[in-house]
Design an enzyme around this catalytic site. Structure first.
Site, PDB file in Angstrom:
ATOM      1  N   HIS A 176      27.464  31.089  -9.801  1.00  0.00           N
ATOM      2  CA  HIS A 176      26.331  31.783 -10.528  1.00  0.00           C
ATOM      3  C   HIS A 176      26.865  32.077 -11.840  1.00  0.00           C
ATOM      4  CE1 HIS A 176      23.896  33.004  -6.966  1.00  0.00           C
ATOM      5  NE2 HIS A 176      23.354  31.924  -7.280  1.00  0.00           N
ATOM      6  N   GLU A 179      28.530  35.242 -13.227  1.00  0.00           N
ATOM      7  CA  GLU A 179      29.557  36.261 -12.396  1.00  0.00           C
ATOM      8  C   GLU A 179      31.032  35.778 -12.741  1.00  0.00           C
ATOM      9  OE1 GLU A 179      28.112  35.329  -8.407  1.00  0.00           O
ATOM     10  OE2 GLU A 179      26.052  35.958  -8.828  1.00  0.00           O
ATOM     11  N   ARG A 234      22.160  32.148 -15.248  1.00  0.00           N
ATOM     12  CA  ARG A 234      22.648  32.067 -13.786  1.00  0.00           C
ATOM     13  C   ARG A 234      22.830  30.832 -13.207  1.00  0.00           C
ATOM     14  NH1 ARG A 234      21.921  35.283  -8.624  1.00  0.00           N
ATOM     15  NH2 ARG A 234      20.725  33.924  -7.216  1.00  0.00           N
ATOM     16  N   ASN A 251      23.047  28.010  -5.440  1.00  0.00           N
ATOM     17  CA  ASN A 251      23.132  28.659  -4.045  1.00  0.00           C
ATOM     18  C   ASN A 251      21.849  28.830  -3.332  1.00  0.00           C
ATOM     19  OD1 ASN A 251      25.179  29.626  -2.195  1.00  0.00           O
ATOM     20  ND2 ASN A 251      24.526  31.847  -2.596  1.00  0.00           N
ATOM     21  N   HIS A 304      31.411  35.223  -5.067  1.00  0.00           N
ATOM     22  CA  HIS A 304      30.202  35.727  -6.001  1.00  0.00           C
ATOM     23  C   HIS A 304      30.552  37.075  -6.504  1.00  0.00           C
ATOM     24  CE1 HIS A 304      27.345  32.574  -5.052  1.00  0.00           C
ATOM     25  NE2 HIS A 304      28.086  32.420  -3.969  1.00  0.00           N
ATOM     26  N   TYR A 356      19.994  40.665   1.578  1.00  0.00           N
ATOM     27  CA  TYR A 356      18.632  40.359   1.492  1.00  0.00           C
ATOM     28  C   TYR A 356      18.691  38.726   2.200  1.00  0.00           C
ATOM     29  CZ  TYR A 356      20.405  39.095  -2.990  1.00  0.00           C
ATOM     30  OH  TYR A 356      21.276  38.400  -3.973  1.00  0.00           O
ATOM     31  N   GLU A 378      31.131  39.248  -2.328  1.00  0.00           N
ATOM     32  CA  GLU A 378      30.577  39.802  -3.530  1.00  0.00           C
ATOM     33  C   GLU A 378      31.626  40.758  -4.063  1.00  0.00           C
ATOM     34  OE1 GLU A 378      27.706  38.898  -4.826  1.00  0.00           O
ATOM     35  OE2 GLU A 378      26.492  38.080  -3.238  1.00  0.00           O
TER      36      GLU A 378
END
Length: 417
Positions: A176, A179, A234, A251, A304, A356, A378
């Site tokens: 992304h 990031e 993104r 992704n 990420h 999620y 992350e």
């Protein structure tokens, strides 16, 4: 000299422009208590231009969570009124996004050329991949696994001591575009591999046993765009006939429950899954490389940001992987190892229930190809800066993440299959 000055002026001008339109823009955090709150936020998103930071889209909002989103200056009053009228609890995480983005560059390492403690643009990273490989021929080789939509080379660095039939660990960064801390980690990993080989026993053993395949930036076109035009971009930069909207979320583009949940079929959405699985040149290049080297790749790590989490499959469904107990134990031990350096707290677990549901992710795809140890990191932070993490945090973030990556690699070494 004149050409150099012109280049500097143009670079500053474009950086200025990309920051300009964030003047007075805010990032909000809203507390979501129940289904009613979820519906209200989805209603708000349908009538206003809202850039979701966490989760990635309105469809992924769940009760008992917090939602971070970025709002353009002209919509702020409307959004604040809506939140207050509906008695939604909120706080402002970033009061002026432009100031936060300018403050990112706080490392003091403003030397020209490459630095591991600042965010480097693509041209600088590309030159670095060439240099680091030519300076360390006994440990690093550079190859190209494909090209991006706009024709840039996607580089892969193979890091490890030469040997035949070595098992491998695959690490990618920069899926992304916004990031930025992600590519910073891949560069840091390579630096530390070279720096500590032969002097630090754990890294030496890892490099003697494994080849590490490192992709410093996968979504290069998007990354370039964040430097020149829109810092908050993104997706990729692919163009489709019949749509004025640009880009696909790389992704959401893998063939793992593709587009079934947590992804959008709208080309304008940030989580657009693309017209088909592996429609993106970047996604296909990565998948092709892994398929070709599947027998040797024993772990897949994708980097990420943000939210300080260590996730493992599955994200495309609320189901658990066959070796769930093992992955859970390994994730727990890994986040403990990460926290041992600076006390940074990570949560961990299967993607769908921990963060999620999101279909089409590379970690689920890699796992379904037979790579038993597949994780998404992350990185920092939990929202104070979000995608505008300052350069002064690069070192600490990379140091603790390196600990975690080495821990996983050492575990895989003891559990080769």
């Amino acid at each position: 000299m004149l050409a150099f000055l012109l280049l500097v002026t143009v670079t500053l001008a474009s950086a200025h422009e990309s920051g300009e339109h964030f003047e007075g823009e805010k990032v909000f955090r809203v507390k979501v208590e129940d289904k009613n709150h979820v519906n209200l936020l989805q209603e708000l998103a349908s009538t206003n231009q809202i850039d979701f930071w966490k989760p990635d889209s309105a469809t992924q909002i769940t009760p008992h969570s917090t939602v971070d989103f970025h709002v353009k200056a002209e919509d702020i009053l409307t959004v604040e009124d809506f939140l207050e009228q509906n008695e939604l609890q909120y706080e402002v995480l970033i009061g002026n996004l432009r100031s936060a983005l300018e403050a990112q560059f706080d490392s003091g390492a403003r030397a020209t050329g490459h630095s591991y403690e600042k965010y480097n643009n693509w041209e600088t990273i590309e030159a670095w991949t060439k240099q680091v490989a030519s300076e360390n021929p006994n440990l690093i080789s550079r190859s190209t696994i494909g090209t991006t939509f706009e024709g840039r080379n996607i580089y892969l660095l193979k890091v490890g001591k030469a040997g035949s039939n070595k098992p491998a660990i695959f690490i990618d960064c920069g899926f992304h575009a916004r990031e930025w801390i992600s590519p910073a980690f891949c560069q840091w990993f390579v630096k530390e591999a070279v720096r500590t080989y032969g002097s630090e026993s754990q890294m030496t053993q890892l490099l003697n046993t494994f080849d590490f395949y490192v992709v410093p930036v996968l979504n290069i076109d998007g990354y370039v765009y964040t430097w020149t035009t829109n810092r908050m971009w993104r997706k990729t930069r692919s163009v489709r006939s019949g749509s004025t909207c640009v880009g696909t979320d790389p992704n959401r583009n893998f063939n793992a429950g593709w587009c079934s949940i947590g992804a959008s079929r709208s080309p304008c959405a940030d989580t657009y899954c693309g017209p088909a699985a592996e429609s993106e040149k970047e996604t296909k290049a990565l998948a092709d490389f892994i398929r070709k080297n599947l027998s040797s790749i024993k772990a897949y790590l994708t980097i990420h940001s943000y939210s300080q989490m260590l996730l493992y499959p599955y994200s495309y469904a609320y189901k658990l992987p066959a070796n769930n107990a093992e992955l859970n134990t390994l994730a727990k031990a890994t986040v403990n190892e990460l926290a041992s350096l600076y006390g940074t707290k990570y949560t961990y677990g299967p993607g769908a229930s921990t963060i999620y549901p999101a279909a089409g992710g590379s970690d689920d795809w890699a796992y379904d190809q037979g790579i038993k140890y597949s994780f998404t990191f992350e990185l920092r932070d939990t929202g104070r800066y979000g995608f505008a993490l300052p350069e002064s945090q690069i070192r600490a973030t990379c140091e603790e993440t390196l600990r975690a990556v080495k821990y996983v690699a050492s575990y895989v070494l003891e559990h080769l299959y």
